[in-house]
Scaffold this active site. Structure first.
Site, mmCIF file in Angstrom:
data_model
loop_
_atom_site.group_PDB
_atom_site.id
_atom_site.type_symbol
_atom_site.label_atom_id
_atom_site.label_comp_id
_atom_site.label_asym_id
_atom_site.label_seq_id
_atom_site.Cartn_x
_atom_site.Cartn_y
_atom_site.Cartn_z
ATOM 1 N N ASP A 130 0.860 -1.186 0.000
ATOM 2 C CA ASP A 130 0.000 0.000 0.000
ATOM 3 C C ASP A 130 0.894 1.232 0.000
ATOM 4 O O ASP A 130 1.690 1.429 0.922
ATOM 5 C CB ASP A 130 -0.908 -0.001 1.231
ATOM 6 C CG ASP A 130 -1.820 -1.216 1.269
ATOM 7 O OD1 ASP A 130 -2.236 -1.671 0.185
ATOM 8 O OD2 ASP A 130 -2.124 -1.714 2.373
ATOM 9 N N VAL A 131 0.754 2.054 -1.024
ATOM 10 C CA VAL A 131 1.716 3.125 -1.277
ATOM 11 C C VAL A 131 1.010 4.480 -1.280
ATOM 12 O O VAL A 131 -0.083 4.629 -1.841
ATOM 13 C CB VAL A 131 2.412 2.907 -2.637
ATOM 14 C CG1 VAL A 131 3.425 4.018 -2.904
ATOM 15 C CG2 VAL A 131 3.101 1.544 -2.665
#
Length: 259
Positions: A130-131
């Site tokens: 998750d960026v």
């Protein structure tokens, strides 16, 4: 050449199917098993199911739910959520799941990855990152539903996971999640250049044109999405959908190297 996989990603919370925006304001959509049955009829390439609270709440995977999903699913199934040990991973595979997705645990316990790879093979092990974009440029990887910042770039993580033997990496954009305004191409460019491991991009698709744009840029890879496969129309009525064979054939599958 191989065609890319177009992958619906279903989010599970408290056994229900939900959809989020930027990892917030979740909306309940119904029974995930019903969604699986509809996707069966639509001959989906692959299905990804993520129990988004299991790891954050330190819960065991819901084996009963996974078993029911795997029994219903007639396409390859990737499950993520709550996996902390090799034994849990093996139990999930024994239920008929083809791939597992590791997220927070891959960051906290990267040594787990080669242990699982040794048991089941790299092709069955996916890491989902998750960026989120930083205020002054660049990106960080976050864990536990975007609540804890690792303060390490996704490029650094994907290189590490490639060394550890994962078979696939999913890059999930927190900023684009549920917004339906296109993928973050600055992010996808960075990741595509950072690794030789197959990458699936998730977060931002609002139309088949967005999916086609990813395919045009990067060739035969996975393209995942949530909102466009569970919503329909400007008012986002809940309707499980997926491109027909004719619509998929219209997508330009030409790789950048052949363009």
């Amino acid at each position: 050449m191989l065609r890319p996989r177009i992958i619906p990603c279903l989010l599970i919370r408290d056994k229900g199917l939900i959809k989020t925006q930027q990892f917030k304001s979740s909306r309940y959509l119904g029974d995930p098993i019903n969604a699986v049955r509809i996707f069966n009829e639509k001959q989906v390439d692959e299905l990804m199911v993520l129990d988004i609270d299991a790891s954050k709440q330190n819960k065991e995977p819901d084996y009963k739910m996974i078993d029911k999903m795997a029994s219903e699913c007639r396409m390859p199934l990737c499950y993520g959520g709550g996996i902390q040990t090799v034994e849990q991973a093996q139990r999930i595979f024994s239920l008929g799941v083809e791939k597992i997705s590791l997220s927070s645990v891959a960051i906290r316990k990267p040594e787990l990855i080669p242990d699982i790879v040794e048991k089941v093979g790299s092709q069955s092990v996916v890491v989902t990152l998750d960026v989120k974009k930083k205020i002054f440029g660049g990106y960080d990887v976050w864990i536990h539903n975007g609540t804890i910042n690792t303060k390490i770039s996704p490029e650094t993580w994907v290189k590490k996971f490639e060394e550890l033997g994962v078979g696939e990496i999913v890059i999930n954009s927190i900023d684009k999640d549920g917004m339906m305004k296109g993928y973050d191409y600055q992010l996808t460019d960075k990741i595509f250049k950072a690794t030789h491991v197959p990458v699936t991009f998730l977060g931002g698709a609002g139309s088949l044109a967005d999916i086609e744009e990813v395919v045009k840029r990067y060739g035969s890879i996975g393209v995942a999405a949530g909102s466009i496969f569970v919503f329909k129309g400007n008012y986002k009525a809940v309707l499980i959908n997926y491109p027909t064979s004719e619509e998929k054939n219209e997508i330009n599958y030409l790789s950048p190297l052949e363009a």
